[in-house]
Design an enzyme around this catalytic site. Structure first.
Site, PDB file in Angstrom:
ATOM      1  N   ASN A   7      -4.900  12.387   3.237  1.00 16.02           N
ATOM      2  CA  ASN A   7      -5.274  11.541   4.373  1.00 16.02           C
ATOM      3  C   ASN A   7      -5.139  12.321   5.704  1.00 16.02           C
ATOM      4  OD1 ASN A   7      -3.558  10.114   6.436  1.00 16.02           O
ATOM      5  ND2 ASN A   7      -4.191   8.297   5.336  1.00 16.02           N
ATOM      6  N   ASP A   8      -6.025  12.004   6.677  1.00 20.30           N
ATOM      7  CA  ASP A   8      -6.069  12.785   7.930  1.00 20.30           C
ATOM      8  C   ASP A   8      -4.770  12.711   8.744  1.00 20.30           C
ATOM      9  OD1 ASP A   8      -6.607  10.136   8.478  1.00 20.30           O
ATOM     10  OD2 ASP A   8      -8.123  10.550   9.998  1.00 20.30           O
ATOM     11  N   GLU A  57       2.156   3.867   7.757  1.00 18.76           N
ATOM     12  CA  GLU A  57       1.027   3.143   8.396  1.00 18.76           C
ATOM     13  C   GLU A  57       1.555   2.415   9.632  1.00 18.76           C
ATOM     14  OE1 GLU A  57      -2.092   3.028   8.297  1.00 18.76           O
ATOM     15  OE2 GLU A  57      -2.540   4.108   6.452  1.00 18.76           O
ATOM     16  N   CYS A  70      -5.455  -8.044  15.291  1.00 20.82           N
ATOM     17  CA  CYS A  70      -5.723  -6.660  14.889  1.00 20.82           C
ATOM     18  C   CYS A  70      -6.913  -6.645  13.921  1.00 20.82           C
ATOM     19  CB  CYS A  70      -4.468  -6.111  14.207  1.00 20.82           C
ATOM     20  SG  CYS A  70      -4.624  -4.402  13.656  1.00 20.82           S
ATOM     21  N   CYS A  72      -6.929  -5.554  11.109  1.00 17.69           N
ATOM     22  CA  CYS A  72      -6.447  -5.808   9.745  1.00 17.69           C
ATOM     23  C   CYS A  72      -6.310  -7.299   9.458  1.00 17.69           C
ATOM     24  CB  CYS A  72      -5.110  -5.103   9.516  1.00 17.69           C
ATOM     25  SG  CYS A  72      -3.712  -5.923  10.314  1.00 17.69           S
ATOM     26  N   GLU A  79      -1.369  -1.145  16.631  1.00 25.31           N
ATOM     27  CA  GLU A  79      -2.757  -0.722  16.889  1.00 25.31           C
ATOM     28  C   GLU A  79      -3.494  -1.691  17.812  1.00 25.31           C
ATOM     29  OE1 GLU A  79      -4.996   1.284  13.758  1.00 25.31           O
ATOM     30  OE2 GLU A  79      -6.481  -0.318  13.919  1.00 25.31           O
TER      31      GLU A  79
HETATM   32 ZN   LIG Z   1      -3.026  -4.431  11.971  1.00 29.89          ZN
END
Ligand SMILES: [Zn+2]
Length: 206
Positions: A7-8, A57, A70, A72, A79
């Site tokens: 993963n980046d 995360e 968000c 998500c 975020e």
């Molecule tokens: Zn989120």
């Protein structure tokens, strides 16, 4: 030929751990703040991925229970509070309907430039994001206690408008007895961090 996929955010953290701002540290936690927020924890040269691969995360840990929605689906994720996308959203709201900006014409970079010129709405949007990042940094310090916390990604280039106030906020929030041990650095490898980290990961597979 052996192929390994990483993963980046993990690669960027490995790069900074190996050759960047985390060089010499036994453990680091890196926040990558761009349009979204990624993160990774590196301990003794290995990314700590958790039992299902979601450790680190950091963008989706909640810093304001009733905060903005968000991507998500939850509310108040880091975020949704401190990413480039959140900064633009807050700036446009603070600048108000009188602002001449057309939809889609403002990026986080535009907001940073305007904050540097002293525009109040831009400065407020940056400070709001920095405050949330400070909460995130303090949470990581208290829970994971890495030797160095590294802040990278495009928005981190705003430096004194973003990273510095975030660190000041984090210092107020960490467990007081360990306040002096909080070590936060800006990432030093820029866009090369991911490439260097990928090389490190591949090298260590041999
Ligand atoms: Zn989120």
């Amino acid at each position: 030929m052996q192929v390994h996929v990483e993963n980046d955010a993990n690669c960027a953290a490995l790069g900074e751990f190996w050759r960047g701002a985390g060089r010499g540290a036994g453990s680091i936690f890196m926040f990558t703040v761009g349009t979204g927020i990624g993160g990774a924890c590196v301990v003794d040269g290995c990314v700590w991925e958790g039992s299902n691969g979601i450790a680190g995360e950091i963008g989706h840990h909640i810093v304001a229970v009733n905060g903005p929605k968000c991507a998500c689906g939850n509310k108040g994720c880091l975020e949704a509070m401190a990413s480039g996308t959140a900064i633009v959203r807050d700036y446009l709201r603070l600048a108000g309907p009188g602002s001449k900006d057309k939809r889609g014409s403002v990026t986080a970079r535009t907001v940073v430039q305007r904050a540097r010129r002293g525009e109040p709405a831009a400065r407020s949007a940056m400070l709001r994001a920095a405050d949330a990042l400070g909460v995130g940094i303090a949470n990581v310090f208290n829970i994971v206690n890495p030797e160095v916390i590294i802040i990278g990604g495009g928005v981190s280039r705003a430096g004194s408008l973003f990273v510095r106030p975030a660190v000041e906020r984090a210092r107020q929030l960490v467990y007081p007895r360990f306040r002096k041990l909080l070590k936060v650095r800006r990432a030093s490898l820029g866009d090369d961090a991911g490439l260097i980290g990928a090389a490190y990961a591949a090298y260590n597979l041999r």
